[in-house]
Design a protein around this motif. Structure first.
Motif, PDB file in Angstrom:
ATOM      1  N   THR A 272     130.984 131.761 -11.871  1.00 45.47           N
ATOM      2  CA  THR A 272     130.147 130.916 -11.020  1.00 45.47           C
ATOM      3  C   THR A 272     130.425 131.219  -9.560  1.00 45.47           C
ATOM      4  O   THR A 272     131.585 131.205  -9.130  1.00 45.47           O
ATOM      5  N   ARG A 273     129.365 131.480  -8.806  1.00 47.21           N
ATOM      6  CA  ARG A 273     129.479 131.634  -7.356  1.00 47.21           C
ATOM      7  C   ARG A 273     128.932 130.372  -6.703  1.00 47.21           C
ATOM      8  O   ARG A 273     127.858 129.894  -7.066  1.00 47.21           O
ATOM      9  N   VAL A 274     129.680 129.852  -5.741  1.00 44.44           N
ATOM     10  CA  VAL A 274     129.253 128.652  -5.033  1.00 44.44           C
ATOM     11  C   VAL A 274     129.035 129.004  -3.570  1.00 44.44           C
ATOM     12  O   VAL A 274     129.862 129.677  -2.944  1.00 44.44           O
ATOM     13  N   ILE A 275     127.894 128.599  -3.031  1.00 46.29           N
ATOM     14  CA  ILE A 275     127.553 128.850  -1.635  1.00 46.29           C
ATOM     15  C   ILE A 275     127.006 127.569  -1.032  1.00 46.29           C
ATOM     16  O   ILE A 275     126.747 126.590  -1.737  1.00 46.29           O
TER      17      ILE A 275
ATOM     18  N   GLY B 205     128.655 120.968  -3.484  1.00 44.13           N
ATOM     19  CA  GLY B 205     128.299 119.556  -3.549  1.00 44.13           C
ATOM     20  C   GLY B 205     127.252 119.228  -4.585  1.00 44.13           C
ATOM     21  O   GLY B 205     126.790 118.087  -4.658  1.00 44.13           O
ATOM     22  N   CYS B 206     126.886 120.207  -5.415  1.00 41.22           N
ATOM     23  CA  CYS B 206     125.820 119.994  -6.395  1.00 41.22           C
ATOM     24  C   CYS B 206     126.265 119.035  -7.496  1.00 41.22           C
ATOM     25  O   CYS B 206     127.448 118.766  -7.679  1.00 41.22           O
ATOM     26  N   TYR B 207     125.293 118.536  -8.230  1.00 43.97           N
ATOM     27  CA  TYR B 207     125.577 117.775  -9.440  1.00 43.97           C
ATOM     28  C   TYR B 207     124.523 118.119 -10.475  1.00 43.97           C
ATOM     29  O   TYR B 207     123.321 117.939 -10.241  1.00 43.97           O
TER      30      TYR B 207
ATOM     31  N   PRO C  19     136.040 129.071  -2.342  1.00 48.15           N
ATOM     32  CA  PRO C  19     135.694 128.448  -3.623  1.00 48.15           C
ATOM     33  C   PRO C  19     136.931 127.900  -4.317  1.00 48.15           C
ATOM     34  O   PRO C  19     137.979 128.559  -4.370  1.00 48.15           O
ATOM     35  N   GLU C  20     136.820 126.686  -4.838  1.00 50.05           N
ATOM     36  CA  GLU C  20     137.902 126.117  -5.629  1.00 50.05           C
ATOM     37  C   GLU C  20     137.327 125.251  -6.729  1.00 50.05           C
ATOM     38  O   GLU C  20     136.196 124.763  -6.634  1.00 50.05           O
ATOM     39  N   LEU C  21     138.093 125.053  -7.791  1.00 48.02           N
ATOM     40  CA  LEU C  21     137.665 124.176  -8.863  1.00 48.02           C
ATOM     41  C   LEU C  21     137.628 122.743  -8.353  1.00 48.02           C
ATOM     42  O   LEU C  21     138.493 122.337  -7.585  1.00 48.02           O
ATOM     43  N   ARG C  22     136.618 122.020  -8.775  1.00 43.86           N
ATOM     44  CA  ARG C  22     136.480 120.634  -8.308  1.00 43.86           C
ATOM     45  C   ARG C  22     137.729 119.836  -8.673  1.00 43.86           C
ATOM     46  O   ARG C  22     138.177 119.846  -9.811  1.00 43.86           O
ATOM     47  N   ARG C  23     138.285 119.160  -7.714  1.00 42.11           N
ATOM     48  CA  ARG C  23     139.588 118.528  -7.885  1.00 42.11           C
ATOM     49  C   ARG C  23     139.575 117.379  -8.878  1.00 42.11           C
ATOM     50  O   ARG C  23     140.621 116.991  -9.395  1.00 42.11           O
ATOM     51  N   SER C  24     138.413 116.815  -9.148  1.00 50.32           N
ATOM     52  CA  SER C  24     138.334 115.688 -10.078  1.00 50.32           C
ATOM     53  C   SER C  24     138.207 116.128 -11.530  1.00 50.32           C
ATOM     54  O   SER C  24     138.261 115.292 -12.432  1.00 50.32           O
TER      55      SER C  24
ATOM     56  N   ASP D 221     130.557 122.349 -17.321  1.00 45.98           N
ATOM     57  CA  ASP D 221     131.749 122.970 -16.757  1.00 45.98           C
ATOM     58  C   ASP D 221     131.420 123.982 -15.668  1.00 45.98           C
ATOM     59  O   ASP D 221     132.079 124.033 -14.624  1.00 45.98           O
ATOM     60  N   ASP D 222     130.403 124.811 -15.919  1.00 49.68           N
ATOM     61  CA  ASP D 222     130.111 125.937 -15.033  1.00 49.68           C
ATOM     62  C   ASP D 222     129.830 125.538 -13.591  1.00 49.68           C
ATOM     63  O   ASP D 222     129.982 126.363 -12.685  1.00 49.68           O
ATOM     64  N   VAL D 223     129.398 124.306 -13.351  1.00 44.02           N
ATOM     65  CA  VAL D 223     128.965 123.928 -12.004  1.00 44.02           C
ATOM     66  C   VAL D 223     130.049 123.215 -11.199  1.00 44.02           C
ATOM     67  O   VAL D 223     129.823 122.897 -10.030  1.00 44.02           O
ATOM     68  N   PHE D 224     131.227 122.990 -11.783  1.00 39.85           N
ATOM     69  CA  PHE D 224     132.265 122.228 -11.088  1.00 39.85           C
ATOM     70  C   PHE D 224     133.111 123.128 -10.186  1.00 39.85           C
ATOM     71  O   PHE D 224     134.331 123.243 -10.355  1.00 39.85           O
ATOM     72  N   VAL D 225     132.436 123.767  -9.248  1.00 41.34           N
ATOM     73  CA  VAL D 225     133.090 124.641  -8.274  1.00 41.34           C
ATOM     74  C   VAL D 225     132.618 124.208  -6.894  1.00 41.34           C
ATOM     75  O   VAL D 225     131.416 124.046  -6.666  1.00 41.34           O
ATOM     76  N   ASP D 226     133.554 123.994  -5.989  1.00 42.30           N
ATOM     77  CA  ASP D 226     133.252 123.547  -4.632  1.00 42.30           C
ATOM     78  C   ASP D 226     133.698 124.587  -3.611  1.00 42.30           C
ATOM     79  O   ASP D 226     134.475 125.493  -3.924  1.00 42.30           O
ATOM     80  N   LEU D 227     133.203 124.411  -2.391  1.00 44.62           N
ATOM     81  CA  LEU D 227     133.723 125.162  -1.249  1.00 44.62           C
ATOM     82  C   LEU D 227     134.574 124.227  -0.401  1.00 44.62           C
ATOM     83  O   LEU D 227     134.114 123.145  -0.022  1.00 44.62           O
ATOM     84  N   ARG D 228     135.788 124.629  -0.109  1.00 42.52           N
ATOM     85  CA  ARG D 228     136.656 123.874   0.799  1.00 42.52           C
ATOM     86  C   ARG D 228     137.137 124.838   1.874  1.00 42.52           C
ATOM     87  O   ARG D 228     137.791 125.833   1.564  1.00 42.52           O
ATOM     88  N   ASP D 229     136.737 124.568   3.118  1.00 42.87           N
ATOM     89  CA  ASP D 229     137.046 125.471   4.232  1.00 42.87           C
ATOM     90  C   ASP D 229     136.544 126.880   3.934  1.00 42.87           C
ATOM     91  O   ASP D 229     137.194 127.880   4.260  1.00 42.87           O
ATOM     92  N   GLY D 230     135.379 126.942   3.271  1.00 46.32           N
ATOM     93  CA  GLY D 230     134.762 128.228   2.979  1.00 46.32           C
ATOM     94  C   GLY D 230     135.323 128.950   1.777  1.00 46.32           C
ATOM     95  O   GLY D 230     134.879 130.059   1.456  1.00 46.32           O
TER      96      GLY D 230
END
Length: 448
Positions: free
Chosen positions: A194-197, A159-161, A177-182, A166-175
């Motif tokens: 990039t690791r997202v937690i 959920g960061c901004y 990691p996935e590329l931000r859909r937008s 580019d490097d930060v557009f990674v989300d967690l969905r149901d635990g």
């Protein structure tokens, strides 16, 4: 407690009211569509939930006038770009003065010396560089952290901004990691580097740092983009300790959390990061951002420079640190972003938060209000979110759109992306009280 039918009815009614009240904006929107893609110079201008863009005419302090002559109490303030008010007099004077003396030279000016001293004194880090936006500053910081550590991984929070990096557009969905859909046009997988937690999850942080390959953790001290999430007590101190233990650099992006106090969250609460990013309001709205760093980081940067070929490093642009930005930033730091300004803003923001809580409680709604200094937000859930997953679950798009439209039609602007408010040095107690009253009228109408 608020029926979907009531929300739909309010959106329809308020859309019709907006259309009838803003013929000049409607005509300008039609004209702009001839050559601007989707009718606006930049796509965020469509995010207000209005049937066509509201065209601004001018703004001063905490008020904004539109093309149809309506005046607004502005609690959005350019989504932080004008966090210290529209066109502060010292910044306007500096812009006019420098505008007559040259805008960009690719050379430093006397203002550079003063600005460096002001930044080091205020934020506690000895060395600084300037970019045109916080996006560029964050991109530069990531590149430097990878360069000086020899590591390729970074950690960000769900959920960061941090701007258009580019490097930060990674989300967690149901635990997972996935590329931000937008994200548009992405051709490589950022998850390789990039690791997202989740924010506030110390176990996940330790696990992500354990391999010893993380160059930096990039975060806001309190997350503000997907709803506002405060750090658990002791979390940032543990983050500081763990990054040191694993040889990872800690970066605080305080572009939004500068609302906390004159030194941002870092200066008010600590801890001190290795690198610090600040954009948007630092030059009073003139495009400008800075990143600061410790003496140790500066020394390691020099080792990287000495080992590499000279030439373009991929960091910075021709207009970075231009004379106009330096003049505006000097005025903003020295005369606008002052302790006296915060002495007005912070108590008034406390009052706004309490006003919102009182209004919400009077309607028996199980909603939550949180704030970070001069920045506040009401969230349509009773439990304050602690991470990005919880914050996304609390979002109610149609309800929020209905509220935003209702407020706009009655002369109040809050941030269009969620329910964020800002209080600036020019904001008055009457404006705060009026926001509470109009929100109360809106909720009463929704619950009839």
């Amino acid at each position: 407690m608020i029926a979907p039918a009531a929300i739909a009815r309010m959106i329809a009614d308020e859309t019709a009211r907006f259309t009838a009240a803003n013929p000049r904006s409607a005509a300008l929107a039609k004209d702009a569509a001839r050559h601007w893609h989707r009718g606006v110079p930049f796509h965020w201008m469509l995010d207000w939930g209005t049937p066509f863009p509201l065209f601004a005419a001018r703004a001063e302090g905490s008020r904004l006038w539109d093309a149809d002559g309506h005046v607004y109490d502005d609690f959005c303030l350019g989504d932080t770009g004008s966090m210290f008010g529209h066109s502060p007099v010292p910044v306007s004077r500096a812009i006019a003065r420098q505008g007559a003396q040259g805008l960009t030279f690719m050379l430093p000016t006397e203002d550079a010396v003063a600005v460096g001293d002001l930044l080091a004194e205020r934020f506690g880090l000895p060395f600084w560089q300037i970019t045109s936006t916080a996006s560029e500053a964050n991109r530069a910081v990531i590149r430097w952290c990878r360069g000086i550590t020899g590591r390729d991984k970074i950690i960000v929070f769900n959920g960061c901004y941090h701007g258009a990096v580019d490097d930060v557009f990674v989300d967690l969905r149901d635990g997972v990691p996935e590329l931000r859909r937008s994200l548009v046009g992405q051709v490589y997988d950022m998850r390789e580097h990039t690791r997202v937690i989740e924010f506030n999850d110390l176990a996940a942080l330790e696990a992500a740092l354990a391999p010893g390959d993380v160059a930096c953790v990039l975060t806001e001290p309190a997350l503000t983009n997907v709803g506002m999430m405060l750090p658990d007590p002791g979390y940032l101190e543990a983050l500081r300790d763990l990054t040191r233990r694993h040889g990872t650099l800690l970066v605080f992006d305080e572009t939004h959390t500068i609302s906390t106090g004159p030194g941002g969250w870092t200066g008010t609460h600590g801890p001190l990061p290795d690198l610090f990013v600040l954009g948007k309001p630092v030059a009073g709205g003139v495009p400008c951002a800075v990143y600061g760093f410790s003496a140790d980081v500066a020394e390691r940067m020099e080792h990287v420079r000495a080992a590499n070929e000279s030439g373009h490093s991929g960091i910075g642009t021709t207009l970075s640190a231009n004379a106009l930005a330096l003049a505006a930033m000097r005025a903003a730091l020295a005369e606008v972003m002052t302790p006296e300004a915060y002495a007005h803003m912070l108590p008034l923001a406390d009052r706004l938060a309490e006003t919102l809580r009182t209004t919400i409680a009077a309607h028996d709604l199980d909603w939550h209000v949180t704030h970070v200094g001069a920045r506040g937000e009401f969230i349509c859930t009773g439990t304050p979110p602690r991470n990005g997953t919880e914050a996304r679950a609390a979002m109610q798009g149609d309800l929020e759109r209905a509220i935003h439209l209702y407020l706009i039609n009655r002369g109040i602007l809050i941030a269009p992306f969620h329910n964020m408010t800002l209080v600036c040095p020019a904001t008055t107690e009457d404006q705060v009280a009026r926001l509470g009253n109009v929100l109360g009228e809106c909720l009463s109408s929704l619950m009839e």
